[in-house]
Design an enzyme around this catalytic site. Structure first.
Site, PDB file in Angstrom:
ATOM      1  N   HIS A 121       1.097  -1.400   0.292  1.00 15.69           N
ATOM      2  CA  HIS A 121      -0.053  -0.422   0.079  1.00 15.69           C
ATOM      3  C   HIS A 121       0.757   1.163  -0.169  1.00 15.69           C
ATOM      4  O   HIS A 121       1.983   1.151   0.603  1.00 15.69           O
ATOM      5  CB  HIS A 121      -0.875  -0.142   1.455  1.00 15.69           C
ATOM      6  N   ASP A 198       2.560  -4.310   8.038  1.00 11.83           N
ATOM      7  CA  ASP A 198       1.356  -4.076   8.097  1.00 11.83           C
ATOM      8  C   ASP A 198       0.174  -4.560   8.164  1.00 11.83           C
ATOM      9  O   ASP A 198       0.144  -5.309   7.104  1.00 11.83           O
ATOM     10  CB  ASP A 198       1.585  -2.993   6.067  1.00 11.83           C
ATOM     11  N   GLN A 201      -4.754  -5.244   6.769  1.00 10.65           N
ATOM     12  CA  GLN A 201      -5.912  -6.170   6.078  1.00 10.65           C
ATOM     13  C   GLN A 201      -5.966  -7.318   6.586  1.00 10.65           C
ATOM     14  O   GLN A 201      -6.991  -8.380   6.933  1.00 10.65           O
ATOM     15  CB  GLN A 201      -5.728  -6.506   4.633  1.00 10.65           C
ATOM     16  N   LYS A 224     -10.803  -0.470  10.464  1.00 11.40           N
ATOM     17  CA  LYS A 224     -10.694  -1.822   9.427  1.00 11.40           C
ATOM     18  C   LYS A 224     -10.835  -3.110  10.670  1.00 11.40           C
ATOM     19  O   LYS A 224     -11.319  -3.939  10.176  1.00 11.40           O
ATOM     20  CB  LYS A 224      -9.354  -2.440   8.348  1.00 11.40           C
ATOM     21  N   CYS A 364      -4.674   2.384  -3.822  1.00 15.39           N
ATOM     22  CA  CYS A 364      -3.257   2.901  -3.365  1.00 15.39           C
ATOM     23  C   CYS A 364      -2.016   2.089  -3.387  1.00 15.39           C
ATOM     24  O   CYS A 364      -1.171   1.830  -2.447  1.00 15.39           O
ATOM     25  CB  CYS A 364      -3.413   3.237  -1.671  1.00 15.39           C
TER      26      CYS A 364
HETATM   27  C1  PLP Z   1      -2.395  -2.650   3.363  1.00 17.67           C
HETATM   28  C2  PLP Z   1      -3.173  -1.116   3.906  1.00 17.67           C
HETATM   29  N1  PLP Z   1      -2.077  -0.608   4.271  1.00 17.67           N
HETATM   30  C3  PLP Z   1      -2.590   0.233   5.422  1.00 17.67           C
HETATM   31  C4  PLP Z   1      -3.510   1.362   4.648  1.00 17.67           C
HETATM   32  C5  PLP Z   1      -3.568   2.436   5.227  1.00 17.67           C
HETATM   33  O1  PLP Z   1      -4.494   2.589   6.294  1.00 17.67           O
HETATM   34  P1  PLP Z   1      -5.174   4.206   6.994  1.00 17.67           P
HETATM   35  O2  PLP Z   1      -5.502   4.434   6.000  1.00 17.67           O
HETATM   36  O3  PLP Z   1      -6.244   3.563   7.785  1.00 17.67           O
HETATM   37  O4  PLP Z   1      -4.025   4.935   7.713  1.00 17.67           O
HETATM   38  C6  PLP Z   1      -4.673   0.745   4.007  1.00 17.67           C
HETATM   39  C7  PLP Z   1      -5.720   0.830   3.841  1.00 17.67           C
HETATM   40  O5  PLP Z   1      -6.798   0.664   3.029  1.00 17.67           O
HETATM   41  C8  PLP Z   1      -4.264  -1.239   4.170  1.00 17.67           C
HETATM   42  O6  PLP Z   1      -5.105  -1.817   3.267  1.00 17.67           O
END
Ligand code: PLP
Length: 406
Positions: A121, A198, A201, A224, A364
């Site tokens: 991401h 990270d 998910q 999430k 993203c």
């Molecule tokens: C794999 C992953 N990392 C990071 C993020 C970023 O999360 P946040 O927007 O809550 O900061 C997301 C959000 O879609 C994500 O799916």
């Protein structure tokens, strides 16, 4: 054991909303999941019985608020199998990764290397590129296999004695692929590199035991994980938090301030400058308790049954192609697909007319889209409250898009 999806659905009032005469088939959980009554009640209880600032006041409301806030930290810690003092509340995953890039990043020097992947991401790419600009680190990226997994066969080539940190997505927000963490940790240990995952998910799919995973940093996002917006968490091993300088300065994160200099509070307070998002943190604690109460073995089987239904259904639709693993092995309930000749936004719009909420676009993850030469995909991401009715509505909508838009 069978999974009582109807009972779970009853805990989420929004799922029975009707909008424009259509029910909601919510398959955009990878963007933000819905919130159960237990979480809404916990936040309301704080706001109506205990609202005050934390860690500063001596009055009873402030004491109550602080107790709830620190209780939430303990709930998050229990969910991850770690100690409360190792949990830093942040604004979300993005904020948590930026915190590491700034704080741990200050311990890195020119020529040190950070290893990410093409599957990340943007929030696990851009902060490292910014650190590269600030301090001259080098950034390497693992490639992605044709079925949308991080290609760990490339690890020996890309890990060097200068690699200090490997930061990878635990479960992909695009392909649903689950990382083989053990392989990454083993490789990292050969050069003494730290490992950050990270968990945006992965965390919404049940408790973790981070110490046994062997990683050093983990991040998650409240919204999430069936919790509120504007809250997330960073976990790091206590010795790492101790060694890291603060990222933001201000109230609450200090030991002593004079006009000449400041000494800092121990972690986690050192990393929580200013008034934190108290209600959202309490909501995240409640969400972790809610998640901990679910039978995740049954919930996972239920969700993977839904994934199989999507995969089978898409196979019968001409022009539909999956981006991600074709089987259920080592994957989580996120399914991305393209419909040849139809823009993903048009697919998503058609689905909306069937009451189905999905995400369309680059998610993203533009480097991943470049890797597969795509503008974007349509993504259905599931939660324990989804049912076969949601999947059948999705497939009906995709079939309609295939028949009318091509
Ligand atoms: C794999 C992953 N990392 C990071 C993020 C970023 O999360 P946040 O927007 O809550 O900061 C997301 C959000 O879609 C994500 O799916």
């Amino acid at each position: 054991m069978t999974f009582d999806v109807a009972a779970v659905r009853r805990e989420f009032p929004i799922l029975s909303e009707i909008i424009d005469d259509r029910p909601i088939h919510y398959l955009d959980n990878g963007a933000s999941a819905q919130t159960p009554l237990a979480v809404l009640d916990a936040v309301r209880r704080y706001e109506t019985t205990s609202r005050a600032n934390v860690l500063r006041g001596v009055h009873r409301l402030a004491e109550r608020a602080t107790e709830l806030y620190e209780g939430a930290r303990a709930d998050v810690a229990r969910f991850l199998g770690v100690q409360p003092m190792e949990i830093v509340f942040t604004g979300g995953c993005t904020a948590a990764i930026n915190l590491v890039a700034h704080s741990y990043g200050q311990l890195l020097k020119r020529g040190d290397r950070v290893l990410i992947s093409e599957l990340e991401h943007h929030s696990n790419i851009v902060p490292w590129q910014m650190l590269r600009l600030r301090s001259g680190i080098e950034l390497d990226a693992l490639p992605v296999t044709p079925d949308g997994r991080i290609d760990l066969a490339a690890l020996p080539k890309l890990i060097t004695p200068e690699t200090r940190l490997i930061s990878l997505v635990h479960v992909s927000n695009v392909t649903g692929a689950l990382l083989d963490v053990r392989k990454v940790v083993e490789a990292a240990r050969t050069v003494g590199a730290k490992v950050m995952l990270d968990g945006a998910q992965r965390a919404p799919h049940g408790p973790l035991d981070l110490p046994s995973l062997g990683v050093d940093f983990y991040v998650l996002a409240g919204h999430k994980c069936y919790g509120p917006n504007g809250i997330g968490a960073l976990w790091a091993r206590s010795e790492l938090l101790e060694a890291m300088p603060p990222f933001m300065g201000g109230g609450s994160m200090i030991a002593r301030v004079t006009l000449a200099e400041t000494t800092f509070a121990p972690p986690p307070r050192r990393f929580e400058a200013g008034t934190p998002p108290i209600g959202p943190a309490i909501g995240l604690g409640a969400a972790c308790r809610w998640m901990a109460g679910l039978d995740w073995s049954a919930a996972h089987d239920h969700q993977m049954g839904l994934v199989q239904r999507v995969l089978d259904g898409l196979q019968d639709i001409e022009g539909a192609r999956i981006l991600g693993p074709a089987s259920l092995q080592n994957r989580y309930p996120v399914v991305s697909f393209v419909l040849d000749g139809v823009h993903p936004h048009d697919v998503a719009q058609t689905l909306d007319s069937f009451g189905v909420a999905v995400r369309a676009g680059h998610h993203c993850a533009q480097p991943l889209m470049d890797r597969f030469d795509l503008d974007g995909t349509t993504r259905a991401s599931m939660a324990p409250y989804n049912d076969t009715g949601d999947i059948d509505a999705l497939l009906t909508g995709v079939r309609h898009a295939a028949n009318t838009l091509r």
